[in-house]
Design a protein around this motif. Sequence first.
Motif, PDB file in Angstrom:
ATOM      1  N   HIS A  10       0.811  -1.213   0.000  1.00 16.20           N
ATOM      2  CA  HIS A  10       0.000   0.000   0.000  1.00 16.20           C
ATOM      3  C   HIS A  10       0.845   1.264   0.000  1.00 16.20           C
ATOM      4  O   HIS A  10       0.321   2.363  -0.154  1.00 16.20           O
ATOM      5  CB  HIS A  10      -0.960   0.002   1.182  1.00 16.20           C
ATOM      6  N   ALA A  11       2.142   1.121   0.171  1.00 16.51           N
ATOM      7  CA  ALA A  11       3.004   2.298   0.170  1.00 16.51           C
ATOM      8  C   ALA A  11       3.209   2.830  -1.245  1.00 16.51           C
ATOM      9  O   ALA A  11       3.317   4.042  -1.451  1.00 16.51           O
ATOM     10  CB  ALA A  11       4.346   1.963   0.804  1.00 16.51           C
ATOM     11  N   LEU A  12       3.243   1.917  -2.196  1.00 19.95           N
ATOM     12  CA  LEU A  12       3.585   2.316  -3.563  1.00 19.95           C
ATOM     13  C   LEU A  12       2.655   3.383  -4.144  1.00 19.95           C
ATOM     14  O   LEU A  12       3.137   4.418  -4.626  1.00 19.95           O
ATOM     15  CB  LEU A  12       3.630   1.066  -4.451  1.00 19.95           C
ATOM     16  N   PRO A  13       1.338   3.168  -4.115  1.00 14.20           N
ATOM     17  CA  PRO A  13       0.474   4.220  -4.668  1.00 14.20           C
ATOM     18  C   PRO A  13       0.631   5.546  -3.931  1.00 14.20           C
ATOM     19  O   PRO A  13       0.570   6.611  -4.560  1.00 14.20           O
ATOM     20  CB  PRO A  13      -0.938   3.655  -4.502  1.00 14.20           C
ATOM     21  N   LEU A  14       0.846   5.484  -2.629  1.00 20.44           N
ATOM     22  CA  LEU A  14       1.011   6.731  -1.883  1.00 20.44           C
ATOM     23  C   LEU A  14       2.270   7.456  -2.323  1.00 20.44           C
ATOM     24  O   LEU A  14       2.275   8.677  -2.497  1.00 20.44           O
ATOM     25  CB  LEU A  14       1.077   6.438  -0.378  1.00 20.44           C
ATOM     26  N   LEU A  15       3.331   6.722  -2.500  1.00 21.05           N
ATOM     27  CA  LEU A  15       4.590   7.333  -2.930  1.00 21.05           C
ATOM     28  C   LEU A  15       4.442   7.948  -4.309  1.00 21.05           C
ATOM     29  O   LEU A  15       4.927   9.051  -4.569  1.00 21.05           O
ATOM     30  CB  LEU A  15       5.702   6.276  -2.946  1.00 21.05           C
TER      31      LEU A  15
ATOM     32  N   GLN B  48      -8.189   4.007   5.583  1.00 18.38           N
ATOM     33  CA  GLN B  48      -6.851   3.908   6.172  1.00 18.38           C
ATOM     34  C   GLN B  48      -6.588   5.099   7.088  1.00 18.38           C
ATOM     35  O   GLN B  48      -5.960   4.963   8.133  1.00 18.38           O
ATOM     36  CB  GLN B  48      -5.799   3.864   5.066  1.00 18.38           C
ATOM     37  N   ALA B  49      -7.117   6.262   6.679  1.00 22.35           N
ATOM     38  CA  ALA B  49      -6.937   7.451   7.508  1.00 22.35           C
ATOM     39  C   ALA B  49      -7.728   7.329   8.808  1.00 22.35           C
ATOM     40  O   ALA B  49      -7.324   7.847   9.848  1.00 22.35           O
ATOM     41  CB  ALA B  49      -7.368   8.703   6.747  1.00 22.35           C
ATOM     42  N   GLU B 109      -8.395  -4.872   4.687  1.00 23.62           N
ATOM     43  CA  GLU B 109      -7.530  -6.054   4.630  1.00 23.62           C
ATOM     44  C   GLU B 109      -7.379  -6.562   3.202  1.00 23.62           C
ATOM     45  O   GLU B 109      -6.284  -6.910   2.758  1.00 23.62           O
ATOM     46  CB  GLU B 109      -8.106  -7.168   5.525  1.00 23.62           C
ATOM     47  N   ARG B 110      -8.503  -6.602   2.501  1.00 28.08           N
ATOM     48  CA  ARG B 110      -8.428  -7.074   1.120  1.00 28.08           C
ATOM     49  C   ARG B 110      -7.596  -6.126   0.273  1.00 28.08           C
ATOM     50  O   ARG B 110      -6.827  -6.554  -0.591  1.00 28.08           O
ATOM     51  CB  ARG B 110      -9.827  -7.205   0.525  1.00 28.08           C
ATOM     52  N   SER B 111      -7.774  -4.835   0.504  1.00 27.99           N
ATOM     53  CA  SER B 111      -6.987  -3.854  -0.241  1.00 27.99           C
ATOM     54  C   SER B 111      -5.501  -4.090  -0.017  1.00 27.99           C
ATOM     55  O   SER B 111      -4.703  -4.104  -0.959  1.00 27.99           O
ATOM     56  CB  SER B 111      -7.344  -2.438   0.199  1.00 27.99           C
ATOM     57  N   ALA B 112      -5.144  -4.286   1.238  1.00 26.55           N
ATOM     58  CA  ALA B 112      -3.736  -4.521   1.555  1.00 26.55           C
ATOM     59  C   ALA B 112      -3.231  -5.760   0.842  1.00 26.55           C
ATOM     60  O   ALA B 112      -2.142  -5.773   0.248  1.00 26.55           O
ATOM     61  CB  ALA B 112      -3.553  -4.654   3.062  1.00 26.55           C
ATOM     62  N   ALA B 113      -4.052  -6.806   0.864  1.00 25.17           N
ATOM     63  CA  ALA B 113      -3.645  -8.061   0.233  1.00 25.17           C
ATOM     64  C   ALA B 113      -3.487  -7.879  -1.276  1.00 25.17           C
ATOM     65  O   ALA B 113      -2.499  -8.319  -1.873  1.00 25.17           O
ATOM     66  CB  ALA B 113      -4.665  -9.162   0.531  1.00 25.17           C
TER      67      ALA B 113
END
Lengths: 160, 160
Positions: A10-15, B48-49, B109-113
């Motif tokens: 999830h870091a990639l899109p934020l970066l 997430q926020a 959770e699914r998003s993270a996965a």
Amino acid sequence: MLSNSSRPGHALPLLLLRAFQELIDELHTELAHTGHPDARPMHGFVLQAVGPEGTTAVELARALGVTKQAAGRTVAGLEEQGYLVRATDPADSRRKVVRLSTRGQDLLERSAAVLDDLRRRRADTVGADRLAALEDTLAALGGDSGPRWDAPAWFGTRPD
Amino acid sequence: MLSNSSRPGHALPLLLLRAFQELIDELHTELAHTGHPDARPMHGFVLQAVGPEGTTAVELARALGVTKQAAGRTVAGLEEQGYLVRATDPADSRRKVVRLSTRGQDLLERSAAVLDDLRRRRADTVGADRLAALEDTLAALGGDSGPRWDAPAWFGTRPD
DNA sequence: CTAGAATAGACAACAACGTTGACCGTTCGA
DNA sequence: TCGAACGGTCAACGTTGTTGTCTATTCTAG
């Protein structure tokens, strides 16, 4: 510094988004200081899509991934702000050819210059080799097509 | 493949945006297939926020860089869709604490996965080392703060 | 302890954007 | 030549963020 789990996915899109926003923000801060205080993020992209050859609203719509009505309104706005000029095509009275005005060309040139400068600044920060590698990797990742410009709707919260 | 003029400056923002859009598009295509067809790009970011601790609309507004009214509406929408739960804070009756519902946690959770999977796929494409280098470079470029979420307005054409 | 400031949240009006649907004038091809 | 396709525009609608206003609650001087 090993393989695939160095950072969560999830870091990639934020970066990516962060880097994009900073670039665009700095660009427009700079443009505002050089005669284009009313320039907006979309403008440069649209003007670039118009290109030196000129286009029509429908062509633009296809290139930008929006409806012809939306493209038409955008063109009308840009014309009103003096960045574009519209003229009826003598060969086909249906078409209205959209071209860059002098001011539009100026915005495009200044944008290019500022972006070159911003890139140079980043090269100084992280190293020219790393920046070039970043671009190469991004090019390898991204598909062939350019980005879409329906950003507001696309990014929106509600409808499907 | 030398120093600073390998690519024009205007390519960088396009590459960044393109990579971001592809990532988000693929994420939501995948989410749509796993019980979240109504999920939108903003949702994951907002959820997430909110975080596991919960927040309030005003806090969220500050974190997202929008007005409290906008944040309030977003929260209302997410609540309506079953991703968030609102409850009055017993310690301060002004505050309404926003928390993730079970469905909201599931989406997160699914998003993270999915994002981990998308990252893995990209690592396979360009090489794990290159992807890690890309992330490192982006992290070095970007400021400390996260991105802003007023994307529509920020990206818009018109006002100042 | 109380009165004024600050805070959290909500409602209404407004502007900007893209979308769908409809319409008119022009051009092209069977 | 006549109907289909195309370029462009207008109107209506929904979504989103914004400013302005208002209530209720909490905090903080005095």
